[in-house]
Design a protein around this motif. Structure first.
Motif, mmCIF file in Angstrom:
data_model
loop_
_atom_site.group_PDB
_atom_site.id
_atom_site.type_symbol
_atom_site.label_atom_id
_atom_site.label_comp_id
_atom_site.label_asym_id
_atom_site.label_seq_id
_atom_site.Cartn_x
_atom_site.Cartn_y
_atom_site.Cartn_z
ATOM 1 N N PHE A 1 0.872 -1.176 0.000
ATOM 2 C CA PHE A 1 0.000 0.000 0.000
ATOM 3 C C PHE A 1 0.903 1.218 0.000
ATOM 4 C CE2 PHE A 1 -2.421 -3.263 2.280
ATOM 5 C CZ PHE A 1 -3.549 -3.322 1.487
ATOM 6 N N VAL B 1 4.052 1.013 2.069
ATOM 7 C CA VAL B 1 4.003 -0.069 3.060
ATOM 8 C C VAL B 1 3.909 -1.419 2.370
ATOM 9 C CG1 VAL B 1 2.767 -0.985 5.046
ATOM 10 C CG2 VAL B 1 2.790 1.478 4.610
ATOM 11 N N ALA C 1 2.790 -4.683 2.748
ATOM 12 C CA ALA C 1 1.919 -5.376 3.697
ATOM 13 C C ALA C 1 2.153 -6.878 3.643
ATOM 14 C CB ALA C 1 0.461 -5.056 3.414
ATOM 15 N N PRO D 1 1.635 -10.724 14.810
ATOM 16 C CA PRO D 1 1.253 -9.529 15.572
ATOM 17 C C PRO D 1 0.390 -8.575 14.738
ATOM 18 C CG PRO D 1 3.612 -9.521 15.054
ATOM 19 C CD PRO D 1 3.074 -10.797 14.542
ATOM 20 N N ASN D 2 -0.119 -7.557 15.393
ATOM 21 C CA ASN D 2 -0.954 -6.575 14.692
ATOM 22 C C ASN D 2 -0.199 -5.963 13.522
ATOM 23 O OD1 ASN D 2 -2.964 -6.997 16.491
ATOM 24 N ND2 ASN D 2 -2.734 -5.048 17.572
ATOM 25 N N GLY D 3 -0.882 -5.835 12.416
ATOM 26 C CA GLY D 3 -0.261 -5.225 11.245
ATOM 27 C C GLY D 3 0.659 -6.143 10.495
ATOM 28 N N ALA D 4 0.628 -7.419 10.820
ATOM 29 C CA ALA D 4 1.547 -8.356 10.173
ATOM 30 C C ALA D 4 1.166 -8.608 8.721
ATOM 31 C CB ALA D 4 1.563 -9.673 10.942
ATOM 32 N N GLY D 5 -0.091 -8.403 8.384
ATOM 33 C CA GLY D 5 -0.514 -8.628 6.999
ATOM 34 C C GLY D 5 -1.505 -9.769 6.856
ATOM 35 N N LYS D 6 -2.079 -10.200 7.989
ATOM 36 C CA LYS D 6 -2.989 -11.344 7.948
ATOM 37 C C LYS D 6 -4.257 -11.003 7.157
ATOM 38 C CE LYS D 6 -3.262 -11.352 12.466
ATOM 39 N NZ LYS D 6 -2.389 -10.259 12.903
ATOM 40 N N SER D 7 -4.880 -9.891 7.529
ATOM 41 C CA SER D 7 -6.122 -9.521 6.836
ATOM 42 C C SER D 7 -5.848 -9.276 5.360
ATOM 43 C CB SER D 7 -6.724 -8.269 7.466
ATOM 44 O OG SER D 7 -7.115 -8.541 8.788
ATOM 45 N N THR D 8 -4.695 -8.700 5.087
ATOM 46 C CA THR D 8 -4.357 -8.453 3.686
ATOM 47 C C THR D 8 -4.289 -9.772 2.919
ATOM 48 O OG1 THR D 8 -3.134 -6.508 4.401
ATOM 49 C CG2 THR D 8 -2.718 -7.294 2.171
ATOM 50 N N GLN E 1 -12.910 -9.584 9.835
ATOM 51 C CA GLN E 1 -12.382 -9.195 11.145
ATOM 52 C C GLN E 1 -13.366 -8.269 11.864
ATOM 53 O OE1 GLN E 1 -8.428 -7.675 11.003
ATOM 54 N NE2 GLN E 1 -8.417 -7.046 13.135
ATOM 55 N N GLU F 1 -10.156 -13.601 12.367
ATOM 56 C CA GLU F 1 -10.494 -13.413 13.778
ATOM 57 C C GLU F 1 -11.952 -13.763 14.065
ATOM 58 O OE1 GLU F 1 -8.893 -10.029 15.681
ATOM 59 O OE2 GLU F 1 -7.143 -9.942 14.385
ATOM 60 N N HIS G 1 -5.963 -14.038 17.617
ATOM 61 C CA HIS G 1 -4.965 -13.536 18.544
ATOM 62 C C HIS G 1 -4.922 -14.379 19.809
ATOM 63 C CE1 HIS G 1 -3.446 -10.093 16.439
ATOM 64 N NE2 HIS G 1 -4.683 -9.749 16.093
HETATM 65 N N1 LIG Z 1 -6.195 -0.329 2.608
HETATM 66 C C1 LIG Z 1 -4.986 -0.117 3.144
HETATM 67 N N2 LIG Z 1 -4.320 1.002 2.805
HETATM 68 C C2 LIG Z 1 -3.093 1.235 3.315
HETATM 69 N N3 LIG Z 1 -2.464 0.424 4.164
HETATM 70 C C3 LIG Z 1 -3.071 -0.710 4.545
HETATM 71 C C4 LIG Z 1 -4.373 -1.024 4.051
HETATM 72 N N4 LIG Z 1 -4.746 -2.208 4.594
HETATM 73 C C5 LIG Z 1 -3.742 -2.579 5.380
HETATM 74 N N5 LIG Z 1 -2.737 -1.700 5.355
HETATM 75 C C6 LIG Z 1 -1.457 -1.821 6.061
HETATM 76 O O1 LIG Z 1 -0.922 -3.075 5.751
HETATM 77 C C7 LIG Z 1 -0.341 -3.655 6.880
HETATM 78 C C8 LIG Z 1 -0.971 -4.996 7.160
HETATM 79 O O2 LIG Z 1 -2.300 -4.806 7.571
HETATM 80 P P1 LIG Z 1 -3.304 -5.998 7.908
HETATM 81 O O3 LIG Z 1 -4.639 -5.395 8.164
HETATM 82 O O4 LIG Z 1 -3.206 -7.016 6.850
HETATM 83 O O5 LIG Z 1 -2.695 -6.565 9.255
HETATM 84 P P2 LIG Z 1 -3.275 -7.671 10.227
HETATM 85 O O6 LIG Z 1 -2.199 -8.653 10.345
HETATM 86 O O7 LIG Z 1 -4.588 -8.131 9.777
HETATM 87 O O8 LIG Z 1 -3.358 -6.872 11.585
HETATM 88 P P3 LIG Z 1 -4.460 -7.022 12.769
HETATM 89 O O9 LIG Z 1 -4.011 -8.128 13.601
HETATM 90 O O10 LIG Z 1 -4.343 -5.698 13.471
HETATM 91 O O11 LIG Z 1 -5.766 -7.210 12.149
HETATM 92 C C9 LIG Z 1 -0.526 -2.679 8.022
HETATM 93 O O12 LIG Z 1 0.659 -1.930 8.143
HETATM 94 C C10 LIG Z 1 -1.659 -1.801 7.569
HETATM 95 O O13 LIG Z 1 -1.508 -0.523 8.094
#
Ligand SMILES: Nc1ncnc2c1ncn2[C@@H]1O[C@H](COP(=O)(O)OP(=O)(O)OP(=O)(O)O)[C@@H](O)[C@H]1O
Ligand SMILES: [Mg+2]
Lengths: 402, 626, 253
Positions: free
Chosen positions: C13, C16, C18, C37-44, C85, C170, C203
């Motif tokens: 992104f 970043v 991701a 951990p948070n922000g690791a990229g799982k949701s992505t 999530q 989650e 988590h």
């Molecule tokens: N639409 C977006 N635009 C910009 N950055 C994004 C976007 N979606 C996610 N990110 C960034 O990508 C990285 C991974 O985000 P992601 O949501 O995949 O993490 P996660 O592992 O699901 O975290 P969590 O446990 O908090 O849900 C993070 O740094 C987030 O800020």
């Protein structure tokens, strides 16, 4: 409870002075339905209403028609043809009016005229200017009082030819009235001055002129003369911008309607001196008919008449005269009576032509001048409508067969 | 210096002056929307008030003195700001919790009231104000005279822009305003008093509207049709710029004003053997620009995707299928309506016919707005194109009205398919404004195309022959078709399609994840809605015997919105009730009173305050309580 | 035969990164946890798998077919169900209608304009709700449910498409611990009985270690470990990433 709440025009107090009142009062009044866009075009229609009011008083003071007083039932169509047609139905069925009159904008006038034809009721279109109302889309039941767009344009043409200018610019509000005026002007001028050149044409939307750019665009074309059919706020803006920018310097300007008090008075001391216009110089007309009208109007309303006042007044007089002449409230009889009906107005005698149902009411043609810091018409003459209509054969070919 | 260059330069300066004027009105609207999410329909009315007040106050303070003039302008703007505060406290504050866009209905009522109030206090005649002392004349620029006052205006726009920027970016107050515009949660976290913020923003927005009006005093007369002319301009500028973005509004004002000046400067141009009148394009140029910008940039030039004030569906209650008595009861009502004209009152028949047509129109709009969550500000386009299609088939092809009526839903549906394809790619107010842009473009084509559509005069002589000539039969046909259309749309809402449509509104991401093509579903909804609006338009044409461009004008779209909102977005019967009450009220009040607009406005305002969930919602609660 | 094979997935992104070069596989009936951990990229990752986001690079093969970059609705129809999530349900509908809408969509009936939706697949919807223990709340409007209940509704909705693969971001967040384990137990048994592949993130490590057959660990967009719960528990890199908070791994389990 007065469910219908008729907006009665014609003060009881004025009528009380009249001798025939007792007799007329004994009988149910003759009702005439009046449709107009009172709120949308309030500046023209408030004086119009007063004009009607005065005429009703006078007609009833003189015994009404068919021995009954007349009454105008007023409805506001909100400038919408759909509403106008619905209210026309209401006037006919609930208020039992004997004829319809009124309307301001041409599309509303045409809608009501189409309704009148369908329902076979007489309709006196008092104000709309569209040529089509009596020509291309004319019908047996519709008559029109005011001098049409074509007629008023034709009234300016003699002077436009006389000033002998070659390069003309044109500005008009972009809807049927402006388009027709422009078309008529070009046609009439080309016929009489073949070397004429139209160097610029601006068609701003009605009520929304961008006066600065329009004035600059006209100026860029270096015209020797301008023909305009702007009115109302568009005209005020155009005059102010054009004056500031020197657009009108050494340029002859012809402007339809700009001499009407409705449009001239708001310009105050900035009224553009020297413009050729059609209008209504109420201060200076010295005819017996007008003197009488002016005095009565000023006594009743403590205000001076506008053109709308004359139109409203003459429309009511015309309706009453038609009913008198018909001797009946039968619609077909009223229509037959309207054909060729002649009566007096503040502008003199007019005739509703049998040929096309257009009245011969004229307009005053003159130039704008300033007097006591207010715009007035100078060097004016009355142009009788009868003299500014196309030949009968042409009119006949325009009108659909009945 | 060549003449051409001088002419172009002058037109450019004209464009700059126009841009400043546009920006001044739009800035306040953008602020108010950004913070409160209220689509303030009365903004144009506030502008008009500013102009009228300036006229009077300058007269009072002295027309020819510098202090008199500028004091008057400033005082007028302050007065309008104060009026904005009163409006916020007395009316809007009570309905912030109402469903989205409901506040629009309240501001629509205010437009009606303000208009009649101005007529009452200032009269009908237009009032040309004084020129500004010291700036009465013109300056010479390359041999062209350019008004001095316009130079001042050219400076005023950027000046106000700069002051607003400082206010928003350099003060604590600005932090709150920006927080409210961009991120609601953050506003709550900042712990500010939302009420005071809203009231103050209303003051500021109204003040700017009033100032915009007052500053026009040397340029245009005060007159009664300014409110609507200005509101549409202002909305276009705000949306093109990006809602809530002041800088965007400035850019958009510049773009639109320059485009207009350019069109006027070009005038008539010979192209490909015909003469193209660019000056006529000024009728629609801003809407064409808006359509183009929104298609390319769905959030305007400088706008950001907006978090909705509240999720569109979040506040909606479940739409349960009607109970066992609903259809029988509706049928009984329908039969009673059908029998009503047998009493012999022809007018009742006409009025009820109008109500039936508008009910179908309102239901078709509600189908988009309610279950679809797609607000249309230009729904009259489908209504009007339906009526024109029917009229043209009737007049030009000489087919009977029965056959011509078929063309109406086809045309309405086809137009909706075309416009909808672009619109479903947008959301929220942007979508609504794109529908408006398309509607205005359609309107201007109908308005201009004299040969085909009769231009501004419209088409007349649309009286059916044969069976439908009889007005009672025509009424029955109208009733059956309108009721049939409403019945069909209601069924559709409860059919799988309706469920999918609501799913796409509530949670598009989830809907896609279960295999629903949300855009396609919304597109089909557009087409269905347009088709039924078109049918209503066709019926309207033959009821009136004539049509004109008004049938697809903004006023009709706004009436439709008012009906739906009055009835309540969240119930299906709401729009029918809304259409009936609105049409009946307007007819009754307009026929019986002189200041009918103000009274209608007060009536609507009373209904708005009494029933913030619409008439349908109130009825439902009543039933629920019983 | 594996069900899902992701290879070389990447997503950035702006600046970043991701997700960077992530690859893994899920077999039918297998329950795989994706943790980090948070922000690791799982949701992505989830978003790319179900089509919400188009990957910048890499392939996603579902039963051999590359589905990368297809829209979510197409991927859903290929048998990929998902929960979000932040719960995403149709708030204005009743719980039952949420499931019905999904069932009707999967049956290709969403363009039905006439027949009432109320009775269409009603029994099937109630059966799905019974599976997740929501049958007695079937008539409640979704907008009024507690968060944990919404999660269960989402699961029922995701199951409506008879998925081969279930993506659960989650799925138990916001639930009480007992509920949590129950829901994951249900999911795992469903997966095994019906041979559904499950990829979930969580988590709560108790849940993860109790139910995952295999665990993938993501950190700052990169896959840093993969293997059986025991192997991952003892992986030093993973321990470091989780700040040595050994207890989080539920060693007591
Ligand atoms: N639409 C977006 N635009 C910009 N950055 C994004 C976007 N979606 C996610 N990110 C960034 O990508 C990285 C991974 O985000 P992601 O949501 O995949 O993490 P996660 O592992 O699901 O975290 P969590 O446990 O908090 O849900 C993070 O740094 C987030 O800020
Ligand atoms: Mg996540």
């Amino acid at each position: 409870m007065d469910r219908r709440h008729v907006l009665k025009i014609g003060g009881a107090a004025a009528a009380a002075l009249a001798a025939p009142r007792a007799m007329a009062q004994a009988r149910e009044p003759i009702r005439i339905g009046e449709l107009n866009s009172y709120k949308v075009f309030a500046a023209f229609l408030e004086p119009y209403k007063k004009g009607m009011d005065l005429a009703v008083d006078e007609v009833n003071a003189a015994g009404g028609a068919l021995g009954r007083p007349i009454e105008i039932v007023v409805r506001d169509d909100n400038g919408q043809p759909g509403d106008a047609v619905r209210l026309a139905e209401e006037l006919l069925t609930r208020e039992r009016v004997s004829m319809l009159m009124g309307t301001f904008a041409s599309h509303v006038g045409l809608a009501v005229s189409s309704f009148a034809k369908e329902r076979k009721v007489p309709f006196l279109a008092s104000e709309p200017l569209s040529d089509k109302i009596v020509w291309e889309q004319g019908n047996r039941y519709t008559f029109r009082l005011r001098a049409s767009t074509y007629m008023q344009t034709a009234m300016l043409v003699p002077d436009a030819v006389r000033v002998a200018k070659r390069r003309w610019a044109i500005v008009y509000p972009n809807y049927e009235y402006g388009q027709s005026a422009t078309a008529a002007f070009k046609k009439l001028m080309l016929a009489r001055q073949p070397n004429i050149e139209f160097v610029a044409e601006q068609a701003p939307p009605l009520g929304r002129i961008e006066a600065g750019p329009v004035a600059a665009a006209l100026q860029a074309a270096r015209p020797e003369a301008i023909f305009s059919s702007l009115f109302g706020p568009d005209l005020s803006r155009f005059v102010r911008e054009g004056t500031t920018r020197g657009l009108f310097r050494n340029v002859e300007v012809f402007n339809l309607l700009a001499g009407e008090p409705e449009y001239l008075d708001p310009l105050l001391d900035e009224a553009p001196v020297g413009w050729y216009v059609t209008g209504y110089p109420w201060q200076d007309i010295k005819t017996p008919e007008h003197d009488r009208f002016l005095a009565a109007y000023q006594t009743k309303f403590r205000d001076y008449p506008r053109l709308g006042s004359v139109v409203g007044y003459a429309a009511v007089i015309g309706a009453a005269e038609a009913i008198r002449k018909a001797g009946s409230l039968e619609p077909e009889k009223i229509v037959d009576a309207m054909k060729g009906l002649a009566h007096s107005t503040p502008f003199g005698r007019i005739v509703y032509r049998t040929l096309d149902h257009q009245s011969t009411m004229g307009a005053y043609v003159g130039r704008i001048g300033l007097r006591n810091g207010k715009g007035v018409m100078t060097d004016w003459r009355y142009a009788d409508g009868a003299d500014y209509l196309p030949p009968d054969a042409e009119v006949r070919s325009l009108r659909p067969p009945e | 210096m060549s003449d051409l260059f001088a002419d172009i330069l002058i037109q450019f300066l004209n464009g700059l002056a126009g841009a400043s004027s546009l920006f001044l009105v739009a800035a306040g609207l953008s602020l108010i929307f950004g913070v409160t999410r209220i689509v303030n329909f009365a903004h144009g009315a506030l502008f008009m008030l500013g102009l009228y007040l300036a006229w009077s106050l300058i007269d009072l303070f002295g027309r020819s003195t510098l202090l008199g003039f500028w004091g008057g302008v400033l005082a007028a703007a302050l007065c309008v700001g104060a009026i904005g505060v009163v409006i916020e406290i007395v009316v809007l504050r009570r309905i912030y919790k109402a469903p989205e866009l409901f506040q629009l209905l309240a501001t629509f009522a205010l437009v009606l009231i303000i208009k009649d109030a101005v007529l009452f206090f200032w009269g009908a005649e237009e009032l040309l104000g004084p020129r500004a002392p010291g700036l009465r004349g013109a300056v010479e620029i390359f041999g062209r005279r350019f008004p001095e006052y316009d130079l001042l205006l050219i400076a005023a726009g950027p000046l106000v822009l700069g002051l607003l920027w400082l206010l928003l970016h350099r003060t604590r107050y600005g932090i709150f305003v920006r927080a409210a515009t961009q991120d609601r949660e953050m506003l709550a976290a900042l712990g500010t008093d939302e009420r005071r913020l809203f009231t103050s923003v209303f003051f500021l927005g109204a003040f700017l509207a009033g100032l915009g009006g007052a500053l026009q005093i040397p340029r245009e007369p005060a007159q009664l049709s300014l409110d609507l002319a200005v509101i549409s301009d202002a909305f276009v500028v705000v949306v093109v710029g990006g809602m809530g973005s002041i800088g965007g509004a400035f850019l958009a004002a510049l773009l639109i004003a320059q485009a207009k000046a350019l069109c006027i400067a070009l005038g008539d141009v010979s192209m490909f053997g015909t003469v193209v009148s660019f000056s006529k394009l000024t009728l629609v140029v801003e809407f064409a620009i808006m359509a183009a910008v929104l298609v390319l940039r769905p959030w305007g030039l400088l706008g950001k995707p907006l978090a909705l004030a509240r999720g569109a569906g979040a506040s909606a209650a479940p739409l349960d299928p009607p109970g066992p008595l609903f259809w029988p009861a509706s049928f009984v009502v329908l039969v009673l309506l059908a029998l009503a004209p047998l009493g012999g009152d022809r007018y009742l028949l006409v009025l009820m016919g109008d109500i039936a047509v508008f009910a179908l129109f309102a239901v078709s709009l509600h189908f988009l707005m309610g279950p679809g969550g797609l607000v249309s500000f230009g729904h009259a386009a489908y209504f009007g194109l339906g009526s024109y299609a029917a009229a043209l088939v009737f007049l030009r092809l000489d087919l009977p009205a029965e056959a011509a009526l078929l063309a109406a839903p086809l045309a309405g549906g086809a137009a909706a398919l075309l416009f909808g394809w672009f619109c479903v790619r947008l959301s929220g107010v942007y979508l609504a404004m794109l529908t408006l842009a398309f509607a205005q473009i359609a309107w201007s084509v109908v308005f201009q195309w004299n040969d085909a559509t009769g231009g501004s005069n419209g088409l007349i002589g649309l009286w059916p022959a044969g069976a439908l000539k009889d007005r009672t039969l025509y009424f029955w046909a109208t009733l059956v078709l309108c009721a049939g259309g409403i019945f069909f749309l209601w069924r559709t809402v409860h059919a799988p399609f309706g469920l999918a449509l609501r799913a796409a509104r509530d949670q598009p991401m989830r809907a896609e994840a279960v295999g629903i093509d949300t855009r396609r579903v919304q597109w089909v909804a557009f087409a269905l809605s347009g088709a039924f609006a078109g049918l209503a338009g066709g019926l309207f044409a033959f009821a009136k015997g004539s049509i004109s461009p008004d049938t697809l004008g903004v006023a009709r779209s706004v009436d439709g919105l008012a009906m739906v909102l009055l009835g309540g977005v969240q119930t299906l019967t709401g729009p029918v009730l809304g259409a009936a009450v609105f049409t009946w009220l307007q007819d009754e009040i307009a026929r019986n009173t002189e200041y009918w607009r103000a009274i209608l406005g007060f009536a609507i305002l009373a209904l708005v305050l009494a029933f913030p969930h619409g008439l349908g919602g109130a009825l439902k609660r009543l039933r629920g309580a019983a | 035969m594996t069900l899902l094979v992701a290879h070389g997935l990447r997503k950035a992104f702006g600046g970043v990164e991701a997700v960077v070069d992530v690859g893994f596989a899920v077999a039918p009936g297998e329950v795989v946890a994706l943790i980090g951990p948070n922000g690791a990229g799982k949701s992505t990752c989830f978003n790319m798998l179900n089509g919400q986001l188009a990957p910048d690079g890499g392939t996603i093969r579902l039963g051999g077919e590359n589905i990368a970059g297809r829209p979510p609705r197409a991927i859903a129809r290929l048998g990929v169900g998902r929960t979000f999530q932040i719960t995403a349900t149709f708030a204005s509908m009743r719980v039952r209608e949420n499931v019905q809408a999904a069932l009707q969509s999967f049956a290709g009936k969403s363009y039905g304009l006439w027949r009432s939706a109320d009775t269409l697949y009603r029994d099937e919807a109630l059966a799905l709700l019974a599976r997740v223990g929501m049958e007695d709340q079937a008539e409640r409007p979704c907008g009024t449910l507690a968060y944990g209940d919404l999660k269960r509704v989402e699961l029922a909705v995701a199951l409506a498409g008879r998925p081969r693969l279930l993506l659960m971001d989650e799925p138990t967040a916001g639930m009480a611990p007992v509920e949590r384990l129950a829901l994951m137990a249900l999911t795992a048994s469903l997966a095994r009985r019906e041979q559904i592949g499950v990829l979930f993130t969580e988590h709560d490590m108790d849940t993860v270690f109790a139910h995952a057959d295999r665990i993938l660990v993501l950190d700052r967009g990169r896959l840093i470990a993969e293997g059986s719960p025991d192997a991952v528990r003892n992986d030093p890199t993973v321990r470091r990433v989780y700040l040595g908070a050994g207890t989080m791994y539920g060693e007591q389990a």
